[in-house]
Design an enzyme around this catalytic site. Structure first.
Site, PDB file in Angstrom:
ATOM      1  CB  CYS A 215      -0.956  -0.002   1.188  1.00 26.15           C
ATOM      2  SG  CYS A 215      -2.028  -1.453   1.243  1.00 26.15           S
TER       3      CYS A 215
ATOM      4  CG  HIS B  41      -3.202   3.208   2.068  1.00 28.44           C
ATOM      5  ND1 HIS B  41      -3.693   2.791   0.858  1.00 28.44           N
ATOM      6  CD2 HIS B  41      -3.341   2.152   2.926  1.00 28.44           C
ATOM      7  CE1 HIS B  41      -4.101   1.530   0.966  1.00 28.44           C
ATOM      8  NE2 HIS B  41      -3.910   1.136   2.197  1.00 28.44           N
TER       9      HIS B  41
ATOM     10  CG  ASN C 131      -6.662  -1.061   1.327  1.00 29.68           C
ATOM     11  OD1 ASN C 131      -5.951  -0.674   0.411  1.00 29.68           O
ATOM     12  ND2 ASN C 131      -6.157  -1.473   2.480  1.00 29.68           N
TER      13      ASN C 131
END
Length: 321
Positions: free
Chosen positions: A115, A248, A278
């Site tokens: 990520c 993020h 996500n």
């Protein structure tokens, strides 16, 4: 002095949104209330079985190149951040270069920092450009995380989605990427990982994403706050000079806690987690492109981009847009 500036952004999401209620109808043992209250996620996009990261990357890249007002052949460096490449090799970046019809012999390679991948890739590209070795880079985050989810594990499968985001980064006399900071601590790898692989045509170990949610939350909030302060200090910029924070997009609670720790009001935080879930390395450039195209981010704005992901890796970039 040579600087590196973002001159174009693009993004792509596959298919129609898949809501929490859609997942329930597909047999996932969850509820809209359970997912929304714990994560802030209402929907995500899921790629078809025939769609790879390079397919998503190509769509996002084409839009970024168009926004930058250049041609694909002008790109002399491609870096794709992904944890879900099409193949073991060649790299997704090489496949993307081919898909875009680029034949100029420029460098192309993948970065795997989960990520944090887009921030890692952006930082690498910025240094290539500032060195004078390259003039125009295409930096992409692209993921099909739906391929590595255990759909019987409601604590993880409801969190993730697929997508891609891209930027064109060009050499400039004006400052753009003002500071970057990258970190890693491999000792924390057990709390978020895919502990498997392929050998002799067989899956060895566990091929699905596994996560200790509470441990990830605590770690993420701390390092995201620290690394944002770090890049601001490197550039000698106060927190109140930030126009936008783009963290993020993992979980709304992590985003809110990070903003509070940094002292940035939520009105200055770009969030897409509610509609995208996500998307790992794609989440930051997806959010950036959305905010550019809807007019919130404008030339002259100062932005902090920051990510944290399995490894554990984390990093941030301070960017004048």
């Amino acid at each position: 002095m040579i600087h590196a500036r973002i001159t174009g952004t693009g993004s792509y999401l596959p298919g129609e949104p898949v809501s929490n209620e859609d997942l329930v109808r597909r047999g996932i043992d969850t509820s809209d209330e359970w997912v929304t209250s714990r994560t802030g996620i209402s929907s995500r996009h899921l790629a078809t079985a025939e769609t790879g990261s390079s397919d998503l990357a190509c769509k996002a890249a084409e839009r970024a190149i168009e926004a930058a007002g250049c041609e694909a052949e002008d790109i002399d460096l491609i870096i794709v951040a992904t944890s879900t490449p099409d193949y073991i090799f060649p790299s997704t970046a090489a496949l993307l270069q081919s898909r875009l019809g680029i034949r100029n012999g420029g460098a192309a390679f993948d970065v795997q920092a989960v990520c944090s991948g887009f921030v890692y890739a952006l930082s690498i590209a910025e240094k290539f450009i500032r060195s004078g070795s390259h003039k125009r880079a295409l930096v992409v985050g692209a993921e099909v995380f739906s391929r590595i989810l255990d759909w019987s594990d409601r604590s993880t499968c409801v969190l993730f989605g697929d997508g891609a985001g891209a930027v064109v980064l060009e050499a400039s006399e004006q400052p753009g990427v003002r500071a970057t900071a990258l970190h890693a601590d491999g000792s924390h790898h057990p709390i978020l990982c895919v502990p498997g692989g392929v050998a002799s045509g067989q899956v060895i170990g566990d091929p699905f994403l596994r996560m200790d949610g509470q441990a990830v939350f605590k770690f993420a909030v701390k390092v995201l706050g620290d690394v944002a302060h770090e890049v601001l200090e490197l550039a000698d910029c106060p927190v109140d000079s930030i126009d936008w924070l783009i963290p993020h997009q993992a979980n709304i609670r992590i985003i809110q806690a990070t903003a509070k720790r940094l002292g940035v009001p939520m009105e200055k935080v770009i969030t897409t987690v509610e509609r995208h879930g996500n998307t790992s390395a794609a989440s930051i450039p997806l959010a950036l492109d959305l905010a550019v195209r809807d007019g919130r981010i404008r030339p002259g704005h100062r932005i902090v981009l920051e990510g944290v992901g399995g490894g554990f890796t984390w990093g941030a970039a301070l960017v004048d847009f």
